[in-house]
Design a protein around this motif. Structure first.
Motif, mmCIF file in Angstrom:
data_model
loop_
_atom_site.group_PDB
_atom_site.id
_atom_site.type_symbol
_atom_site.label_atom_id
_atom_site.label_comp_id
_atom_site.label_asym_id
_atom_site.label_seq_id
_atom_site.Cartn_x
_atom_site.Cartn_y
_atom_site.Cartn_z
ATOM 1 N N ARG A 191 0.539 -4.890 -5.360
ATOM 2 C CA ARG A 191 1.771 -4.835 -6.158
ATOM 3 C C ARG A 191 1.555 -4.252 -7.548
ATOM 4 O O ARG A 191 2.339 -3.392 -7.989
ATOM 5 N N PRO A 192 0.512 -4.663 -8.294
ATOM 6 C CA PRO A 192 0.333 -4.090 -9.638
ATOM 7 C C PRO A 192 0.103 -2.579 -9.617
ATOM 8 O O PRO A 192 0.543 -1.877 -10.525
ATOM 9 N N VAL A 193 -0.584 -2.095 -8.595
ATOM 10 C CA VAL A 193 -0.818 -0.651 -8.477
ATOM 11 C C VAL A 193 0.518 0.073 -8.324
ATOM 12 O O VAL A 193 0.784 1.074 -9.001
ATOM 13 N N HIS A 194 1.367 -0.420 -7.439
ATOM 14 C CA HIS A 194 2.683 0.195 -7.227
ATOM 15 C C HIS A 194 3.552 0.059 -8.475
ATOM 16 O O HIS A 194 4.330 0.971 -8.797
ATOM 17 N N GLU A 195 3.430 -1.060 -9.166
ATOM 18 C CA GLU A 195 4.224 -1.283 -10.373
ATOM 19 C C GLU A 195 3.853 -0.278 -11.470
ATOM 20 O O GLU A 195 4.713 0.240 -12.173
ATOM 21 N N CYS A 196 2.562 0.003 -11.581
ATOM 22 C CA CYS A 196 2.109 0.967 -12.596
ATOM 23 C C CYS A 196 2.435 2.400 -12.198
ATOM 24 O O CYS A 196 2.832 3.214 -13.036
ATOM 25 N N ALA A 197 2.235 2.730 -10.927
ATOM 26 C CA ALA A 197 2.527 4.068 -10.392
ATOM 27 C C ALA A 197 1.926 5.160 -11.271
ATOM 28 O O ALA A 197 0.729 5.160 -11.526
ATOM 29 N N GLU A 198 2.769 6.069 -11.782
ATOM 30 C CA GLU A 198 2.251 7.222 -12.526
ATOM 31 C C GLU A 198 1.668 6.830 -13.887
ATOM 32 O O GLU A 198 1.018 7.642 -14.543
ATOM 33 N N ARG A 199 1.871 5.600 -14.318
ATOM 34 C CA ARG A 199 1.295 5.172 -15.594
ATOM 35 C C ARG A 199 -0.097 4.545 -15.436
ATOM 36 O O ARG A 199 -0.696 4.122 -16.420
ATOM 37 N N LEU A 200 -0.588 4.517 -14.213
ATOM 38 C CA LEU A 200 -1.971 4.097 -13.986
ATOM 39 C C LEU A 200 -2.878 5.283 -14.287
ATOM 40 O O LEU A 200 -2.748 6.343 -13.674
ATOM 41 N N GLY A 201 -3.803 5.108 -15.243
ATOM 42 C CA GLY A 201 -4.621 6.236 -15.675
ATOM 43 C C GLY A 201 -6.107 6.072 -15.482
ATOM 44 O O GLY A 201 -6.854 7.049 -15.593
ATOM 45 N N GLY A 216 -18.288 -10.027 -2.214
ATOM 46 C CA GLY A 216 -17.495 -11.104 -2.785
ATOM 47 C C GLY A 216 -16.191 -11.300 -2.035
ATOM 48 O O GLY A 216 -16.128 -11.083 -0.827
ATOM 49 N N THR A 217 -15.150 -11.644 -2.762
ATOM 50 C CA THR A 217 -13.886 -12.040 -2.114
ATOM 51 C C THR A 217 -12.762 -11.025 -2.285
ATOM 52 O O THR A 217 -11.658 -11.249 -1.795
ATOM 53 N N ILE A 218 -12.990 -9.916 -2.943
ATOM 54 C CA ILE A 218 -11.904 -8.967 -3.236
ATOM 55 C C ILE A 218 -11.526 -8.161 -1.996
ATOM 56 O O ILE A 218 -12.402 -7.661 -1.271
ATOM 57 N N ASP A 219 -10.222 -8.031 -1.788
ATOM 58 C CA ASP A 219 -9.691 -7.266 -0.654
ATOM 59 C C ASP A 219 -9.604 -5.790 -1.059
ATOM 60 O O ASP A 219 -8.545 -5.270 -1.392
ATOM 61 N N PHE A 220 -10.758 -5.110 -1.007
ATOM 62 C CA PHE A 220 -10.795 -3.713 -1.420
ATOM 63 C C PHE A 220 -9.954 -2.800 -0.527
ATOM 64 O O PHE A 220 -9.310 -1.872 -1.040
ATOM 65 N N PRO A 221 -9.919 -2.980 0.805
ATOM 66 C CA PRO A 221 -9.062 -2.099 1.604
ATOM 67 C C PRO A 221 -7.612 -2.102 1.149
ATOM 68 O O PRO A 221 -6.974 -1.045 1.081
ATOM 69 N N ARG A 222 -7.082 -3.273 0.821
ATOM 70 C CA ARG A 222 -5.690 -3.359 0.354
ATOM 71 C C ARG A 222 -5.524 -2.612 -0.963
ATOM 72 O O ARG A 222 -4.538 -1.890 -1.163
ATOM 73 N N PHE A 223 -6.481 -2.768 -1.866
ATOM 74 C CA PHE A 223 -6.403 -2.104 -3.157
ATOM 75 C C PHE A 223 -6.453 -0.587 -2.991
ATOM 76 O O PHE A 223 -5.635 0.135 -3.578
ATOM 77 N N ALA A 228 -3.953 5.012 -2.656
ATOM 78 C CA ALA A 228 -3.585 6.172 -1.842
ATOM 79 C C ALA A 228 -2.069 6.313 -1.743
ATOM 80 O O ALA A 228 -1.532 7.425 -1.787
ATOM 81 N N ALA A 229 -1.382 5.190 -1.643
ATOM 82 C CA ALA A 229 0.076 5.224 -1.481
ATOM 83 C C ALA A 229 0.777 5.816 -2.696
ATOM 84 O O ALA A 229 1.801 6.489 -2.559
ATOM 85 N N ILE A 230 0.242 5.572 -3.899
ATOM 86 C CA ILE A 230 0.883 6.135 -5.105
ATOM 87 C C ILE A 230 0.310 7.512 -5.454
ATOM 88 O O ILE A 230 0.729 8.127 -6.437
ATOM 89 N N GLY A 231 -0.654 7.974 -4.666
ATOM 90 C CA GLY A 231 -1.245 9.280 -4.931
ATOM 91 C C GLY A 231 -2.116 9.304 -6.167
ATOM 92 O O GLY A 231 -2.205 10.340 -6.848
ATOM 93 N N TYR A 232 -2.775 8.204 -6.464
ATOM 94 C CA TYR A 232 -3.614 8.130 -7.658
ATOM 95 C C TYR A 232 -4.787 9.102 -7.559
ATOM 96 O O TYR A 232 -5.538 9.088 -6.584
ATOM 97 N N LEU A 279 -12.049 5.048 0.015
ATOM 98 C CA LEU A 279 -11.085 6.117 -0.248
ATOM 99 C C LEU A 279 -10.763 6.888 1.033
ATOM 100 O O LEU A 279 -9.599 7.200 1.309
ATOM 101 N N THR A 280 -11.789 7.208 1.805
ATOM 102 C CA THR A 280 -11.593 7.942 3.053
ATOM 103 C C THR A 280 -10.736 7.147 4.027
ATOM 104 O O THR A 280 -9.788 7.679 4.621
#
Length: 287
Positions: A191-201, A216-223, A228-232, A279-280
Motif C-alpha cells: 500500500r505505501p508503494v502505491h500511495e507514493c507512486a510517482e513521488r517515490l524516488g 528474516g520476516t519481510i515479504d519481499f515478493p509483495r514489495f 513493478a506495478a507502479i513502474g518504479y 525484480l525479475t
C-alpha cells in the motif's frame, strides 16, 4: 533495470580516503551500479579522491545522513534549527561535489529516540528549513526517508512523508522508502508503494533484522510486485548493518549491537543476486 546500490557500511565504517577507495572498488566487484555514502563524518573525506575513485569504478553515488539532537531542525530552539540547516546545506554541497544527484535520510529531525511528540512549532521549523534547502539544492534531489518511531517523531509512515512534502511545497523532494522501517510501521508493504507512486524516488531494501536478505520476516515478493506495478525505475540500495563494521556515533544511533554478519563481500553478492531475482520475478508477474 533499476540502478542497484549498496551502502558503504557493508564495507567500512569510515570515510577516510583509503578505506573509502576500497569500499568503492568492492562495490564495483560485487556488480553494483551505485554506492551510498553516509555523511556522518564529512571532515574525514577527501572529496576529490573519492570522486576520482567513483569515476574509475564507473559507479554513481548517493549520499545520506541523519542529524544530531544539537542540530535538530524540528526543534523549537532557533539556534539548534540553525545548526541543522547548516549541516544539511553542507551535505548537499558535498553530494554535488562528489558528482551525486541524490541526498536523503531522516533530513527532517534528529536520528534517535524522542521523549515526546514533535511540536507544531518544531514541525513548522522543519518545513521552513527543507523548503529553503530544496530551493538551493539545484540538481540534487532530496529524499525524505521514512524511519521508525525509535529514530524520529516526525515521519514514521509513507503518508506522513507525503504530507510533509506537500507542506514543503517545493520541487525535487521525494519519498524514500525502506523495507526495514516499513516492516515496523506500515500495515503492509504494498500500500505505501502505491500511495507514493510517482513521488517515490529512492528505495532501501533491508531485512527485518538488518542481516542477509530473505533470512528474516519481510515479504519481499509483495514489495517488489508493488514496485513493478507502479513502474518504479529509481535506485534500489541494499542496506545492512553489523557490529563487524563500526561507524563511530552512527552505529550507536542505529543500535547496531549484534554481529549479524562478518563477510561483507559475501553479504553484498548475495544481496545483489536476491534483488535481481525479486525484480525479475515481479516483472514476470506483471505479464
Amino acid at each position: 533495470m533499476n540502478p542497484l546500490g549498496v551502502h558503504s557500511l557493508v564495507w567500512v565504517g569510515e570515510l577516510s580516503p583509503e578505506p573509502l577507495r576500497g569500499a568503492v572498488e568492492r562495490s564495483r566487484e560485487a556488480g553494483f551500479d551505485l554506492i551510498e555514502l553516509s555523511l556522518h563524518d564529512p571532515g574525514a573525506m577527501d572529496v576529490a579522491d573519492t570522486r576520482a575513485a567513483l569515476a574509475a569504478a564507473g559507479l554513481d553515488v548517493a549520499c545520506s545522513r541523519g542529524l544530531d539532537f544539537d542540530a535538530d531542525i524540528s526543534s523549537d530552539d532557533p539556534r539548534t534549527v540553525g545548526r541543522g540547516a547548516v549541516q544539511l546545506a553542507e551535505s548537499v554541497r558535498l553530494t554535488r561535489e562528489l558528482g551525486g544527484r541524490y541526498f536523503g535520510g531522516a533530513l527532517y529531525s534528529a536520528l534517535g529516540k524522542y521523549p515526546r511528540p514533535v511540536t507544531a512549532r518544531g514541525r513548522a521549523n522543519c518545513v521552513a528549513v527543507l523548503r529553503d534547502l530544496a530551493a538551493e539544492a539545484a540538481g540534487v534531489t532530496l529524499g525524505l526517508e521514512v524511519v521508525n518511531r525509535y529514530e524520529s517523531n516526525v515521519v514514521n509512515t509513507a503518508r506522513q512523508a507525503l504530507d510533509l512534502i506537500d507542506d514543503i511545497g517545493a520541487d525535487g523532494v521525494v519519498v524514500h522508502l525502506d523495507t526495514y522501517h516499513m516492516n515496523i510501521e506500515e500495515g503492509d508493504l504494498a500500500r505505501p508503494v502505491h500511495e507514493c507512486a510517482e513521488r517515490l524516488g529512492y528505495v532501501h531494501v533491508g531485512e527485518s533484522h538488518r542481516g542477509y536478505l530473505g533470512s528474516g520476516t519481510i515479504d519481499f515478493p509483495r514489495f517488489f510486485r508493488a514496485l513493478a506495478a507502479i513502474g518504479y525505475q529509481g535506485p534500489i540500495t541494499f542496506e545492512s548493518f553489523s557490529s563487524a563494521v563500526v561507524a563511530e556515533g552512527l552505529s550507536n544511533n542505529l543500535a547496531i549491537w549484534r554481529n549479524l554478519w562478518d563477510d561483507g563481500a559475501d553479504l553484498a553478492r548475495h544481496a545483489r543476486a536476491f534483488v535481481t531475482e525479486q525484480l525479475t520475478a515481479a516483472r514476470m508477474n506483471r505479464r
